[in-house]
Design a protein around this motif. Structure first.
Motif, short mmCIF file in Angstrom:
data_model
loop_
_atom_site.label_atom_id
_atom_site.label_comp_id
_atom_site.label_asym_id
_atom_site.label_seq_id
_atom_site.Cartn_x
_atom_site.Cartn_y
_atom_site.Cartn_z
N ALA A 1 0.80 -1.22 0.00
CA ALA A 1 0.00 0.00 0.00
C ALA A 1 0.83 1.27 0.00
CB ALA A 1 -0.96 0.00 1.18
N SER A 2 1.76 1.37 -0.93
CA SER A 2 2.41 2.65 -1.22
C SER A 2 1.77 3.21 -2.46
CB SER A 2 3.91 2.46 -1.46
OG SER A 2 4.46 3.60 -2.10
N GLY A 3 1.42 4.49 -2.42
CA GLY A 3 0.79 5.10 -3.57
C GLY A 3 1.63 5.01 -4.83
N VAL A 4 2.95 4.97 -4.65
CA VAL A 4 3.85 4.86 -5.81
C VAL A 4 3.58 3.57 -6.56
CG1 VAL A 4 6.25 4.68 -6.55
CG2 VAL A 4 5.62 6.27 -4.71
N TRP A 5 3.55 2.45 -5.82
CA TRP A 5 3.39 1.16 -6.48
C TRP A 5 1.94 0.88 -6.85
CZ3 TRP A 5 7.78 0.53 -8.23
CH2 TRP A 5 8.92 0.82 -7.47
N LEU A 6 1.00 1.47 -6.13
CA LEU A 6 -0.40 1.37 -6.56
C LEU A 6 -0.58 2.06 -7.90
CD1 LEU A 6 -2.19 2.10 -3.16
CD2 LEU A 6 -2.06 -0.11 -4.34
N THR A 7 0.14 3.16 -8.10
CA THR A 7 0.07 3.89 -9.36
C THR A 7 0.78 3.14 -10.48
OG1 THR A 7 0.03 5.99 -8.16
CG2 THR A 7 0.61 6.08 -10.49
N LEU A 8 1.91 2.50 -10.15
CA LEU A 8 2.72 1.84 -11.18
C LEU A 8 2.33 0.38 -11.41
CD1 LEU A 8 6.28 3.20 -10.28
CD2 LEU A 8 4.77 3.95 -12.12
N SER A 9 1.30 -0.08 -10.75
CA SER A 9 0.89 -1.48 -10.90
C SER A 9 0.56 -1.79 -12.36
CB SER A 9 -0.34 -1.76 -10.03
OG SER A 9 -0.81 -3.08 -10.24
N GLY A 10 1.25 -2.80 -12.91
CA GLY A 10 0.99 -3.25 -14.28
C GLY A 10 1.45 -2.30 -15.36
N VAL A 11 2.27 -1.30 -15.02
CA VAL A 11 2.66 -0.29 -16.00
C VAL A 11 3.51 -0.86 -17.12
CG1 VAL A 11 4.83 0.47 -14.91
CG2 VAL A 11 3.43 2.12 -16.15
N GLU A 12 4.13 -2.03 -16.91
CA GLU A 12 4.96 -2.63 -17.95
C GLU A 12 4.16 -2.91 -19.22
OE1 GLU A 12 8.15 -6.31 -18.45
OE2 GLU A 12 6.27 -6.60 -17.37
N LYS A 13 2.85 -3.10 -19.08
CA LYS A 13 2.01 -3.36 -20.24
C LYS A 13 1.96 -2.16 -21.19
CE LYS A 13 -0.99 -6.29 -17.40
NZ LYS A 13 -2.34 -6.41 -16.77
N TYR A 14 2.21 -0.97 -20.63
CA TYR A 14 2.10 0.25 -21.43
C TYR A 14 3.45 0.90 -21.69
CZ TYR A 14 -2.45 -0.59 -19.33
OH TYR A 14 -3.60 -1.19 -18.89
N PHE A 15 4.45 0.53 -20.90
CA PHE A 15 5.78 1.12 -21.06
C PHE A 15 6.79 0.02 -20.78
CE2 PHE A 15 9.53 3.50 -19.59
CZ PHE A 15 9.66 4.42 -20.63
N ASP A 16 7.37 -0.53 -21.83
CA ASP A 16 8.17 -1.74 -21.64
C ASP A 16 9.61 -1.48 -21.23
OD1 ASP A 16 9.08 -0.71 -23.99
OD2 ASP A 16 8.69 -2.48 -25.22
N ASN A 17 10.04 -0.21 -21.23
CA ASN A 17 11.41 0.09 -20.80
C ASN A 17 11.40 0.46 -19.32
OD1 ASN A 17 14.09 0.81 -20.55
ND2 ASN A 17 14.14 2.03 -22.43
N VAL A 18 11.17 -0.54 -18.49
CA VAL A 18 11.07 -0.31 -17.05
C VAL A 18 12.40 0.17 -16.45
CG1 VAL A 18 10.55 -1.40 -14.82
CG2 VAL A 18 9.16 -1.92 -16.83
#
Length: 589
Positions: free
Chosen positions: A79-96
């Protein structure tokens, strides 16, 4: 005659224009200081705590092979807002890796902006002083890595959410010291969004600042209360996101013997009785240096003194708390980790004091300032002791009279040694360490890519047992490789049987603890590759990763890098052969 009204209007416009100019100058200096600091520490993608973060970014808990994986499923409730926001972001931005580097740099940038804002309260306002102050901060040894006796992240070489809060916390203290309580509460709200327990540490420091300002009649209770209320209202959306993250966890608040678990896992953030004597001495030295610089300097802002006392109070409460309660919710505030803020404020104070003493109008303090600039680059208690000795001597004697010519010559020699020897050595050390880490991460990345392309989606891997690196004078590259596998699951999308560091998710979902403890106990009892292979086969684990014992690697190797070998147990060999492509087979051979 000059029209007084016209003159006043021109002066007013000039002052108004100087405010954004000053902020722009501060931001520009902070930007270049951040770049130098990043060069000093280096950056590595996929280290240590990224073991928790990368599966969230990849959204692994939504993939079918992880539906019954207790560790991966627990990360839904990070429950960090950072990771709640970035959850699954690899699907939209593959250069993690690029995303993490940008966030890493922004985190460092906010830290330097916070430092420079607070330094303005200590007389560091001119451009030259800001540059000197920032340069000193880049090489303060006790800002490098983790705080003593609490292990809070400072200037580390990989991205995590907690270090993003360092700069925001400094801004919260700065705004409160200036009487901007609405802005201070918003900064606390942002800190809470990033890391909830970090925000809790800020309450006593800001409260003491408010009490001091009330005692000096710089503000009234009504003014402070109304501004705090407005700030709280503005923070409600951020608080809602984090609170919803906590409450969505079906195991939130469940009974759990956290203290006992931490003694098996990592007690450094919570249990003072497990802290080493060296760490206690180190934190005492840092605290002493900060106190000397803040409380003996006439230019020190009293609000910063109040904040310093407040964060020391938080730490002292953290020492006592485990003896009073075993509540997981309370112990999870990680109060010993507040030593992070002690480090930040002590570094702020000593760098500002040295900067002020390096001015041309402080010739008598020039040599002590030069010695401080050199000694703060020394790692460990010897450097802290030398800085404290210089401070005590200089402050007790009040450095009377003009400096002798030989003192100024000595000062320049010390500065030359610092800039030409100490600073390059510090940069080289950071670059060398990051190179080794990146090499190890690269090997694990290669193993992960091979696994994703050449093994069934349901494949299970037994990764190497984590080597004991703490306290060792020398660590082999092979051991570094073993300890840098956090990136593997993110790259491979393949399950891992157990890993020591995964135990941390037991705090999120206590139901995972028995699984982790049982598996880890079994694996730690395996003393050879043959035993590991037999254990893996018995438990349906298709692949074992270990350090290659010889250049030819031996039997059963299906893939290898320079140091890591993947062995097949045959538990899912038919599926593996079916999924493997000719190109993959050539790579394995």
């Amino acid at each position: 005659m000059v029209d007084v009204n016209v003159t006043s209007d021109i002066v007013g416009r000039g002052r108004a224009a100087s405010i954004p100019n000053a902020w722009a100058e501060t931001f520009l200096i902070a930007f270049f200081a951040s770049a130098l600091s990043v060069l000093r520490t280096g950056f590595v993608f996929g280290l240590t705590s990224n073991l928790y973060h990368l599966p969230i970014v990849a959204g692994l808990y939504d993939e079918p092979q992880y539906q019954n994986d207790g560790y991966i499923q627990s990360l839904r409730y990070f429950a960090s807002g950072v990771w709640l926001t970035l959850s699954g972001v690899e699907k939209y931005f593959d250069n993690v890796p690029l995303l993490f580097f940008v966030l890493f740099f922004l985190s460092r940038l906010v830290s330097f902006v916070g430092f420079l804002c607070c330094a303005s309260l200590l007389g560091v306002t001119e451009r030259r002083d800001k540059i000197v102050f920032s340069l000193i901060l880049c090489f303060v040894a006790f800002l490098d890595g983790y705080s003593y006796a609490g292990s809070g992240g400072l200037f580390i070489n990989y991205f995590t959410h907690s270090e993003m809060a360092n700069g925001v916390a400094l801004l919260a203290i700065y705004f409160a010291a200036r009487g901007f309580y609405t802005a201070a509460i918003v900064a606390v709200g942002i800190t809470s969004f990033i890391n909830a327990f970090f925000a809790a540490w800020l309450v006593p420091p800001l409260a003491l600042i408010g009490i001091w300002q009330l005692s000096q009649r710089k503000a009234t209770i009504g003014e402070i209360s109304s501004r705090v209320l407005i700030g709280c209202i503005l923070c409600l959306p951020l608080a809602y996101v984090v609170l919803r993250g906590f409450l969505s966890n079906p195991e939130f608040g469940h009974p759990f013997d956290l203290a006992n678990f931490l003694r098996q896992y990592f007690p450094g953030h919570v249990l003072f009785d497990t802290t080493s004597l060296g760490d206690v001495v180190g934190l005492s030295g840092v605290t002493l240096i900060g106190a000397l610089a803040l409380f003996w300097s006439r230019q020190a802002a009293p609000e910063l003194r109040a904040a310093y006392l407040g964060i020391i109070l938080v730490y002292l409460i953290g020492i006592a708390l485990p003896f009073v309660t075993g509540s997981p919710i309370i112990l999870n505030l990680h109060l010993l980790r507040s030593s992070t803020v002690i480090h930040l404020l002590a570094a702020l104070a000593i760098a500002a004091l040295a900067t002020n003493w390096l001015r041309r109008d402080r010739e008598a303090a020039f040599l002590p300032a030069c010695l401080i600039v050199l000694f703060v680059t020394f790692d460990g208690w010897p450097g802290l002791a030398l800085v404290a000795a210089v401070l005590i001597f200089a402050l007790r004697t009040s450095v009377p009279g003009p400096a002798q010519s030989y003192q100024r010559t000595m000062g320049y020699l010390v500065l030359a040694t610092t800039v030409l020897v100490a600073y390059p050595l510090a940069i080289w050390s950071g670059i060398s360490f990051s190179r080794i880490c990146n090499e190890a991460v690269s090997e694990w990345t290669d193993v992960g890519k091979w696994a994703r392309g050449n093994t069934p989606m349901t494949a299970m891997f037994l990764t190497p047992r984590r080597p004991e690196l703490d306290g060792r004078a020398e660590v082999s590259i092979a051991d570094m490789a073993l300890d840098r596998g956090s990136v593997f699951e993110f790259v491979s999308h393949r399950r891992v049987w157990v890993d020591f560091k995964r135990g941390g998710s037991s705090v999120l979902t206590p139901s995972y603890y028995p699984v982790w403890r049982s598996r880890l106990t079994d694996v730690e009892g395996l003393n050879s590759l043959a035993e590991r292979m037999a254990y893996a086969a018995r438990n349906g684990i298709g692949y074992v990763v270990d350090v290659c014992q010889s250049p030819d690697a031996g039997n059963g190797v299906v893939y290898r890098t320079k140091r890591l070998c993947v062995f097949s147990t045959g538990a899912d060999a038919p599926a593996a052969r079916k999924d493997a492509s000719p190109a993959a087979e050539r790579s394995a051979s």
